[in-house]
Design an enzyme around this catalytic site. Structure first.
Site, PDB file in Angstrom:
ATOM      1  N   TYR A  50       0.700  -5.193 -48.749  1.00 40.02           N
ATOM      2  CA  TYR A  50       1.487  -6.324 -48.251  1.00 40.02           C
ATOM      3  C   TYR A  50       2.843  -5.895 -47.688  1.00 40.02           C
ATOM      4  O   TYR A  50       3.557  -6.699 -47.111  1.00 40.02           O
ATOM      5  CB  TYR A  50       1.687  -7.358 -49.365  1.00 40.02           C
ATOM      6  N   HIS A 101       2.320 -11.788 -57.655  1.00 36.74           N
ATOM      7  CA  HIS A 101       1.510 -11.285 -56.555  1.00 36.74           C
ATOM      8  C   HIS A 101       2.288 -11.332 -55.243  1.00 36.74           C
ATOM      9  O   HIS A 101       2.899 -12.346 -54.915  1.00 36.74           O
ATOM     10  CB  HIS A 101       0.207 -12.075 -56.434  1.00 36.74           C
ATOM     11  N   PRO A 102       2.246 -10.249 -54.469  1.00 34.03           N
ATOM     12  CA  PRO A 102       3.100 -10.142 -53.277  1.00 34.03           C
ATOM     13  C   PRO A 102       2.552 -10.790 -52.009  1.00 34.03           C
ATOM     14  O   PRO A 102       3.180 -10.692 -50.959  1.00 34.03           O
ATOM     15  CB  PRO A 102       3.207  -8.631 -53.098  1.00 34.03           C
ATOM     16  N   CYS A 103       1.442 -11.512 -52.084  1.00 34.74           N
ATOM     17  CA  CYS A 103       0.821 -12.005 -50.847  1.00 34.74           C
ATOM     18  C   CYS A 103       1.729 -12.916 -50.028  1.00 34.74           C
ATOM     19  O   CYS A 103       1.637 -12.931 -48.805  1.00 34.74           O
ATOM     20  CB  CYS A 103      -0.501 -12.706 -51.147  1.00 34.74           C
ATOM     21  N   ASN A 104       2.608 -13.672 -50.683  1.00 33.57           N
ATOM     22  CA  ASN A 104       3.490 -14.578 -49.941  1.00 33.57           C
ATOM     23  C   ASN A 104       4.950 -14.155 -49.958  1.00 33.57           C
ATOM     24  O   ASN A 104       5.805 -14.903 -49.485  1.00 33.57           O
ATOM     25  CB  ASN A 104       3.368 -16.001 -50.495  1.00 33.57           C
TER      26      ASN A 104
END
Length: 154
Positions: A50, A101-104
Site C-alpha cells: 500500500y 490495516h493500511p488500505c485506506n
C-alpha cells in the site's frame, strides 16, 4: 529477562503490601486512589504493497500483563474493530498485535491534508508523522499520544 512485571522468588514480609525478591523490596500501593491504566507499545512499519505506514499495537493491562485481542478491541472505536483493526502477527517481532490495516491510509491522510489546507494550514513534510498519528488517534481514541507539538485540524 521477563519484562511482564513478574518478580522471581517473591516472599511476603510482615507487611502484606511488601514483597521481597533477592536484594530489593517492591512496595505494592493500596488501591484506594489509584487509577490503573492500560499501556501500549506502538510500532510503525512500512507497508510496501500500500506504500504507507502501518501501525501495530501491543497492549498491557494495569499489571503489565499482555492484553488479549478482545481487550484491545475495547480500546478501539467500534466502527473499526475487527474491520480496519485486526489481530495479526507482527512482521518483525513475530507475536500477535493489533494492526490498523493500511488500505485506506493514503486516502485518509490526503483528506486530512486537504482539510488542513482548507483551514489555511500548509502541511510540512516534517509533520507527516504527526498527521499520521492524528489519524490513528481517531481509530484508537483511548490512547493518549504525546505529539510534542500543537497540531489541530480546525
Amino acid at each position: 529477562d521477563d519484562m511482564a512485571g513478574e518478580v522471581d522468588n517473591e516472599e511476603e514480609t510482615k507487611d502484606n503490601n511488601v514483597l521481597q525478591s533477592g536484594n530489593y523490596f517492591v512496595k505494592e500501593e493500596d488501591d484506594d486512589n489509584i487509577v490503573r491504566t492500560r499501556s501500549y507499545d506502538l510500532s510503525i512499519t512500512y507497508d510496501t504493497y500500500y506504500k504507507t505506514p502501518r501501525l501495530w499495537l501491543f497492549g498491557y493491562n494495569e499489571y503489565g500483563q499482555p492484553l488479549s485481542g478482545t481487550e484491545i478491541f475495547e480500546d478501539v472505536m467500534a466502527d473499526y474493530a475487527k474491520k480496519t483493526v485486526t489481530i495479526e502477527n507482527h512482521p518483525v517481532f513475530e507475536h500477535s498485535c493489533a494492526s490498523i490495516h493500511p488500505c485506506n491510509h493514503a486516502n485518509v491522510m490526503k483528506n486530512i491534508i486537504d482539510t488542513l489546507q482548507e483551514n489555511g494550514v500548509e502541511a510540512q513534510v516534517h509533520q507527516a508523522l504527526f498527521v499520521f498519528l492524528k489519524f490513528i488517534s481517531s481509530v484508537v481514541p483511548t490512547i493518549e499520544y504525546d505529539f510534542t507539538m500543537d497540531f489541530s485540524l480546525q
